[in-house]
Design an enzyme around this catalytic site. Structure first.
Site, PDB file in Angstrom:
ATOM      1  N   SER A  95       0.837  -1.215   0.000  1.00 36.37           N
ATOM      2  CA  SER A  95       0.000   0.000   0.000  1.00 36.37           C
ATOM      3  C   SER A  95       0.866   1.256   0.000  1.00 36.37           C
ATOM      4  O   SER A  95       0.581   2.223  -0.711  1.00 36.37           O
ATOM      5  CB  SER A  95      -0.871   0.046   1.260  1.00 36.37           C
ATOM      6  OG  SER A  95      -1.868  -0.917   1.195  1.00 36.37           O
TER       7      SER A  95
ATOM      8  N   ARG B 274       1.536   4.289  -3.013  1.00 37.94           N
ATOM      9  CA  ARG B 274       1.328   5.716  -2.731  1.00 37.94           C
ATOM     10  C   ARG B 274       2.620   6.501  -2.949  1.00 37.94           C
ATOM     11  O   ARG B 274       2.587   7.633  -3.452  1.00 37.94           O
ATOM     12  CB  ARG B 274       0.785   5.883  -1.311  1.00 37.94           C
ATOM     13  CG  ARG B 274      -0.699   5.448  -1.237  1.00 37.94           C
ATOM     14  CD  ARG B 274      -1.098   5.087   0.169  1.00 37.94           C
ATOM     15  NE  ARG B 274      -2.529   4.827   0.305  1.00 37.94           N
ATOM     16  CZ  ARG B 274      -3.133   3.659   0.021  1.00 37.94           C
ATOM     17  NH1 ARG B 274      -2.430   2.644  -0.447  1.00 37.94           N
ATOM     18  NH2 ARG B 274      -4.437   3.513   0.188  1.00 37.94           N
TER      19      ARG B 274
ATOM     20  N   ARG C  26     -13.952  -6.575 -10.726  1.00 37.96           N
ATOM     21  CA  ARG C  26     -14.126  -5.977  -9.393  1.00 37.96           C
ATOM     22  C   ARG C  26     -14.955  -4.695  -9.467  1.00 37.96           C
ATOM     23  O   ARG C  26     -14.940  -3.984 -10.478  1.00 37.96           O
ATOM     24  CB  ARG C  26     -12.747  -5.739  -8.760  1.00 37.96           C
ATOM     25  CG  ARG C  26     -12.067  -7.071  -8.472  1.00 37.96           C
ATOM     26  CD  ARG C  26     -10.722  -6.911  -7.856  1.00 37.96           C
ATOM     27  NE  ARG C  26     -10.785  -6.321  -6.531  1.00 37.96           N
ATOM     28  CZ  ARG C  26      -9.713  -5.986  -5.827  1.00 37.96           C
ATOM     29  NH1 ARG C  26      -8.519  -6.159  -6.322  1.00 37.96           N
ATOM     30  NH2 ARG C  26      -9.850  -5.468  -4.623  1.00 37.96           N
TER      31      ARG C  26
ATOM     32  N   SER D 251     -13.354   1.779   3.006  1.00 41.15           N
ATOM     33  CA  SER D 251     -12.362   1.356   2.020  1.00 41.15           C
ATOM     34  C   SER D 251     -11.319   2.453   1.846  1.00 41.15           C
ATOM     35  O   SER D 251     -11.643   3.590   1.488  1.00 41.15           O
ATOM     36  CB  SER D 251     -13.048   1.069   0.682  1.00 41.15           C
ATOM     37  OG  SER D 251     -12.108   1.145  -0.370  1.00 41.15           O
TER      38      SER D 251
ATOM     39  N   ASP E 284      -7.110  -7.714   4.853  1.00 38.25           N
ATOM     40  CA  ASP E 284      -6.314  -8.607   3.999  1.00 38.25           C
ATOM     41  C   ASP E 284      -5.800  -9.832   4.755  1.00 38.25           C
ATOM     42  O   ASP E 284      -5.282 -10.766   4.150  1.00 38.25           O
ATOM     43  CB  ASP E 284      -5.126  -7.840   3.405  1.00 38.25           C
ATOM     44  CG  ASP E 284      -5.582  -6.816   2.358  1.00 38.25           C
ATOM     45  OD1 ASP E 284      -6.690  -6.968   1.828  1.00 38.25           O
ATOM     46  OD2 ASP E 284      -4.826  -5.869   2.079  1.00 38.25           O
TER      47      ASP E 284
ATOM     48  N   LYS F 273     -12.573  -8.886  -3.361  1.00 43.30           N
ATOM     49  CA  LYS F 273     -11.118  -8.763  -3.467  1.00 43.30           C
ATOM     50  C   LYS F 273     -10.639  -9.476  -4.736  1.00 43.30           C
ATOM     51  O   LYS F 273     -11.426  -9.725  -5.633  1.00 43.30           O
ATOM     52  CB  LYS F 273     -10.454  -9.318  -2.196  1.00 43.30           C
ATOM     53  CG  LYS F 273     -10.843  -8.533  -0.943  1.00 43.30           C
ATOM     54  CD  LYS F 273     -10.267  -7.135  -0.980  1.00 43.30           C
ATOM     55  CE  LYS F 273     -10.735  -6.323   0.204  1.00 43.30           C
ATOM     56  NZ  LYS F 273     -10.327  -4.929   0.128  1.00 43.30           N
TER      57      LYS F 273
ATOM     58  N   ARG G 129     -13.042 -14.032  -1.539  1.00 46.32           N
ATOM     59  CA  ARG G 129     -12.175 -14.700  -0.546  1.00 46.32           C
ATOM     60  C   ARG G 129     -12.964 -15.506   0.481  1.00 46.32           C
ATOM     61  O   ARG G 129     -12.385 -16.368   1.145  1.00 46.32           O
ATOM     62  CB  ARG G 129     -11.265 -13.683   0.152  1.00 46.32           C
ATOM     63  CG  ARG G 129     -10.147 -13.222  -0.751  1.00 46.32           C
ATOM     64  CD  ARG G 129      -9.124 -12.355  -0.049  1.00 46.32           C
ATOM     65  NE  ARG G 129      -8.053 -12.029  -0.982  1.00 46.32           N
ATOM     66  CZ  ARG G 129      -7.278 -10.954  -0.907  1.00 46.32           C
ATOM     67  NH1 ARG G 129      -7.438 -10.085   0.066  1.00 46.32           N
ATOM     68  NH2 ARG G 129      -6.321 -10.759  -1.804  1.00 46.32           N
TER      69      ARG G 129
ATOM     70  N   ARG H 165      -3.081 -13.757  -1.798  1.00 47.12           N
ATOM     71  CA  ARG H 165      -3.253 -13.991  -0.346  1.00 47.12           C
ATOM     72  C   ARG H 165      -3.858 -15.367  -0.059  1.00 47.12           C
ATOM     73  O   ARG H 165      -3.578 -15.968   0.974  1.00 47.12           O
ATOM     74  CB  ARG H 165      -4.070 -12.868   0.295  1.00 47.12           C
ATOM     75  CG  ARG H 165      -3.363 -11.532   0.168  1.00 47.12           C
ATOM     76  CD  ARG H 165      -3.743 -10.511   1.204  1.00 47.12           C
ATOM     77  NE  ARG H 165      -3.349  -9.194   0.750  1.00 47.12           N
ATOM     78  CZ  ARG H 165      -2.125  -8.678   0.854  1.00 47.12           C
ATOM     79  NH1 ARG H 165      -1.165  -9.346   1.426  1.00 47.12           N
ATOM     80  NH2 ARG H 165      -1.858  -7.469   0.380  1.00 47.12           N
TER      81      ARG H 165
HETATM   82  C1  S3P Z   1      -5.627  -1.189   0.020  1.00 45.51           C
HETATM   83  C2  S3P Z   1      -6.814  -1.175   0.654  1.00 45.51           C
HETATM   84  C3  S3P Z   1      -7.626  -2.356   0.911  1.00 45.51           C
HETATM   85  C4  S3P Z   1      -6.818  -3.645   0.749  1.00 45.51           C
HETATM   86  C5  S3P Z   1      -5.935  -3.626  -0.446  1.00 45.51           C
HETATM   87  C6  S3P Z   1      -4.994  -2.450  -0.425  1.00 45.51           C
HETATM   88  C7  S3P Z   1      -4.936   0.088  -0.207  1.00 45.51           C
HETATM   89  O1  S3P Z   1      -8.712  -2.374   0.013  1.00 45.51           O
HETATM   90  O2  S3P Z   1      -7.674  -4.765   0.692  1.00 45.51           O
HETATM   91  O3  S3P Z   1      -5.154  -4.818  -0.474  1.00 45.51           O
HETATM   92  O4  S3P Z   1      -3.726   0.074  -0.509  1.00 45.51           O
HETATM   93  O5  S3P Z   1      -5.573   1.128  -0.061  1.00 45.51           O
HETATM   94  P1  S3P Z   1     -10.052  -1.551   0.366  1.00 45.51           P
HETATM   95  O6  S3P Z   1      -9.604  -0.195   0.707  1.00 45.51           O
HETATM   96  O7  S3P Z   1     -10.900  -1.539  -0.861  1.00 45.51           O
HETATM   97  O8  S3P Z   1     -10.671  -2.316   1.492  1.00 45.51           O
END
Ligand code: S3P
Length: 428
Positions: A22, A26, A123, A166, A313, A340, A344, A387
């Site tokens: 993540s 970013r 998705r 989210s 996750d 996801k 899952r 995962r």
């Molecule tokens: C993530 C947010 C999560 C996570 C994903 C990475 C991110 O998803 O499941 O693996 O980097 O912002 P959601 O924000 O849709 O729950």
């Protein structure tokens, strides 16, 4: 690549966990918005973050990779070429598609089509399309799924309450707000991972946090170097493995300990695991530390409510842990797990049942009985989901006969180092 997972020895030793997915996404995206040069150290080797890197390259960034996991991003020419035909491949990465949609929607004069692989194309994107359209964004889509054609225009600020907790939705709106006059606010029922907020603040964005609301105003980001910590979601597989394989005792170094991600540690503690944080510091506005985990007797618990986004996750590997915990573990409020890289809930329950686990699917989670002997001795599928692949590997460590995991190469999406590190912990 099909692989075999089986118990060999207790896990022992010290490993350093690789880069947070993540935060790496970013770092690359926000670097592209600084107009300057940003050095990112410990950038993820996973395919997902390389999809993001390819996209910012398409958008005009020059990228040097002086050594593995060290990326230098020159963003002086980013977003300058007002092309109408960018084709941007997000691969398997929901974070790339959802966050980049917010960035592009507010880039006047640029238009692009965001595509993804088969899984990403299935998705849901309505969760970002609706708020972006409220801001005035111009998006064409395939019944609210990818491919997304986005024409960047001047947007209006909104004050938006998200229907799902989210981080991807929150971040998408904040990134659109970052290039929009006025104050854009996002409010969540429960706070999801806050790496966007923390990194935007680190890069001097005009951002305020008020409880579960975050507001941003149009800002110029300052180019600053970013060091990415290790991924607690990757560490989770090792924490779980050490907790269930008798006589294990491991130390995992460089783990990100941002409280919006550490639900897994709280769950392990509640289950009675022997887990300890050895030291902690703050690097680039993110907490980082080392974790020691030893084998111990676990007990089943109920996991629900505000903690769910903080361990979303990790739920597949928590289900594996639960098979080795005395009593019932119930996971509720996790319906978004169905959206996801795979469904899952359905896929995991189906595969775990094959191995002899006592697990039932519910609409918003699962119920697992423990402690039971996992028979193993069968093939399991990972549904192109990294995962699920790694969770099933951990289940194999607790099985009486080995598990054959088909198409294990999907692990490369987030954690190509996984098997090497597992071997390191049993190579003594
Ligand atoms: C993530 C947010 C999560 C996570 C994903 C990475 C991110 O998803 O499941 O693996 O980097 O912002 P959601 O924000 O849709 O729950």
């Amino acid at each position: 690549m099909d692989i075999i997972s089986k118990f060999t020895k207790p896990l022992r030793g010290i490993i350093t966990i690789p880069s947070d997915k993540s935060i790496s996404h970013r770092a690359a995206m926000f670097a592209s918005l600084t107009g300057g040069t940003v050095e990112v150290t410990n950038f993820s080797n996973g395919a997902d973050c390389h999809s993001t890197l390819n996209i910012i390259r398409e958008m005009g960034c020059e990228i040097e990779i002086p050594s593995e996991q060290h990326v230098v991003i020159h963003a002086q020419n980013a977003f300058k070429d007002k092309l109408d035909n960018y084709l941007l491949d997000c691969g398997n990465s929901g974070t790339t598609m959802r966050l980049f949609s917010g960035i592009l929607a507010a880039q006047e004069g640029i238009s692009a089509t965001l595509t993804g692989d088969l899984s990403l194309s299935q998705r849901p994107m309505k969760r970002i399309i609706l708020p972006l359209e409220l801001m005035g964004a111009k998006i064409q889509h395939n019944a609210f799924k990818a491919p997304l054609y986005i024409k960047g225009v001047e947007l209006f600020p909104i004050d938006y309450k998200t229907p799902v907790a989210s981080a991807q939705v929150k971040s998408c709106i904040l990134l659109a707000g970052l290039n929009t006059d006025g104050k854009t606010t996002v409010t969540e029922e429960y706070v999801s991972r806050n790496h966007t907020e923390r990194m935007l603040k680190y890069l001097d964005a005009d951002l305020e946090i008020n409880g579960s609301s975050v507001s941003v105003r149009k800002s110029k980001l300052t180019p600053k170097n970013i060091s990415v910590c290790g991924d607690v979601s990757s560490a989770a597989f090792f924490m779980a493995a050490a907790a269930i394989v008798p006589d294990s005792d491991i130390v995992i170094k460089n783990v990100g300990l941002n409280p919006t991600r550490t639900g897994i540690i709280e769950v392990l503690q509640k289950m009675g695991a022997d887990i300890e944080i050895l030291h902690q510091e703050t690097v680039c506005n993110e907490e980082v530390g080392d974790i020691r985990v030893k084998y111990s007797n676990l007990k089943g618990i109920t996991i629900e409510g505000e903690i769910i986004p903080r361990l979303i996750d990790e739920i597949p590997v928590i289900a594996v842990l639960a098979t080795q915990a005395e009593g019932t573990t119930t996971i509720k409020d996790a319906q978004d797990l169905r959206n996801k890289e795979s469904d899952r809930i359905k896929c995991l329950v189906h595969e775990m049942k094959k191995t002899g686990a006592i697990i039932e699917e519910t609409p918003d989670g699962m119920i697992i009985e423990g402690k039971i002997n996992i028979n193993g001795g069968c093939d399991v599928e990972c549904y192109h989901d990294h995962r699920l692949a790694m969770s099933l590997y951990v289940l194999g460590l607790a099985s009486e006969s080995s598990l054959k995991i088909n198409e294990f190469q999907w692990v490369d999406i987030s954690f190509p180092e996984f098997l090497g590190l597992m071997t390191e912990l049993t190579d003594y």
